[in-house]
Scaffold this active site. Structure first.
Site, PDB file in Angstrom:
ATOM      1  N   LYS A  90       1.445   8.024   2.309  1.00 30.55           N
ATOM      2  CA  LYS A  90       2.066   7.316   3.433  1.00 30.55           C
ATOM      3  C   LYS A  90       3.289   8.074   3.954  1.00 30.55           C
ATOM      4  O   LYS A  90       3.518   8.124   5.166  1.00 30.55           O
ATOM      5  CB  LYS A  90       2.406   5.884   3.028  1.00 30.55           C
ATOM      6  CG  LYS A  90       1.142   5.043   2.869  1.00 30.55           C
ATOM      7  CD  LYS A  90       1.430   3.625   2.463  1.00 30.55           C
ATOM      8  CE  LYS A  90       0.112   2.852   2.369  1.00 30.55           C
ATOM      9  NZ  LYS A  90       0.327   1.434   2.108  1.00 30.55           N
TER      10      LYS A  90
ATOM     11  N   SER B  33       5.908   3.994   0.652  1.00 31.85           N
ATOM     12  CA  SER B  33       5.904   3.073  -0.471  1.00 31.85           C
ATOM     13  C   SER B  33       4.577   2.328  -0.507  1.00 31.85           C
ATOM     14  O   SER B  33       3.977   2.063   0.533  1.00 31.85           O
ATOM     15  CB  SER B  33       7.063   2.079  -0.333  1.00 31.85           C
ATOM     16  OG  SER B  33       7.143   1.242  -1.468  1.00 31.85           O
ATOM     17  N   ASP B  34       4.119   2.017  -1.709  1.00 31.47           N
ATOM     18  CA  ASP B  34       2.920   1.214  -1.865  1.00 31.47           C
ATOM     19  C   ASP B  34       2.974   0.527  -3.223  1.00 31.47           C
ATOM     20  O   ASP B  34       3.670   0.989  -4.128  1.00 31.47           O
ATOM     21  CB  ASP B  34       1.649   2.059  -1.752  1.00 31.47           C
ATOM     22  CG  ASP B  34       0.439   1.200  -1.415  1.00 31.47           C
ATOM     23  OD1 ASP B  34       0.334   0.782  -0.247  1.00 31.47           O
ATOM     24  OD2 ASP B  34      -0.374   0.928  -2.307  1.00 31.47           O
ATOM     25  N   GLN B  35       2.241  -0.570  -3.324  1.00 26.54           N
ATOM     26  CA  GLN B  35       2.272  -1.349  -4.556  1.00 26.54           C
ATOM     27  C   GLN B  35       0.859  -1.686  -4.993  1.00 26.54           C
ATOM     28  O   GLN B  35       0.010  -2.043  -4.170  1.00 26.54           O
ATOM     29  CB  GLN B  35       3.066  -2.632  -4.328  1.00 26.54           C
ATOM     30  CG  GLN B  35       3.328  -3.438  -5.583  1.00 26.54           C
ATOM     31  CD  GLN B  35       4.242  -4.600  -5.273  1.00 26.54           C
ATOM     32  OE1 GLN B  35       3.816  -5.571  -4.679  1.00 26.54           O
ATOM     33  NE2 GLN B  35       5.508  -4.479  -5.654  1.00 26.54           N
TER      34      GLN B  35
END
Length: 170
Positions: free
Chosen positions: A27, A45-47
């Site tokens: 990203k 950011s990623d979760q």
């Protein structure tokens, strides 16, 4: 803020933490390309939620959200929040994954329905938004960075920014 399109499916054999790290970097890189800038810093950011070793992604539909929340009920879930900071000019990429261990309450199916009636949780890993009504689904959470569960580990980001010469309080 740019929302880069990335395939968020985990790769075969990839752990939840590895998926979160890879997607955060992807990203940031996609954001850099979309920006068209020659210099600057881009945050990605990623979760990924991890329930007993299985990734739980964004539900997209109410039916999937109900199933996710039923599976998580009364269990511990680790939310791996990946963060990446890319210096476009130098190409330097800093990455980290911040885990948050969450213990879910023993909530009822009716509570799930009431929650989903009131909270748009179809775009977040595990369908649980701790910053809103999702807090009622949680008994405890543990993390070195309390902002990580919301999706952007600010303490980690501040450290990364400092490594790039950016002092937040300057």
């Amino acid at each position: 803020m740019v929302s880069p399109e990335c395939n968020e499916a985990p790769l075969i054999g990839e752990s939840c933490a590895e998926t979160a790290a890879r997607l955060a970097a992807a990203k940031a890189l996609a954001g850099a390309v979309r920006s068209g800038l020659a210099t600057g810093l881009v945050i990605g950011s990623d979760q990924v939620a991890d329930l007993e070793g299985a990734a739980i992604g964004k539900p997209v539909t109410r039916e999937n959200a109900i199933r996710q929340l039923q599976k998580m009920r009364g269990k511990r879930v680790v939310f791996h929040t990946g963060i990446a900071l890319l210096d476009i000019g130098s190409g330097r990429l800093q990455q980290a994954v911040v885990p948050t261990t969450v213990t879910m309450r023993e909530y009822s199916d009716q509570a799930i329905s009431h929650y989903l009636d009131r909270e748009n949780a179809l775009d977040c890993a595990g369908s649980a938004k701790s910053e809103g009504l999702g807090a009622a689904l949680i008994t405890s959470m543990t993390s070195d960075d309390p902002s990580a569960l919301v999706g952007l580990p600010l303490l980690t980001l501040i450290t990364m920014l400092a490594a790039e010469g950016v002092e937040v309080l300057a």
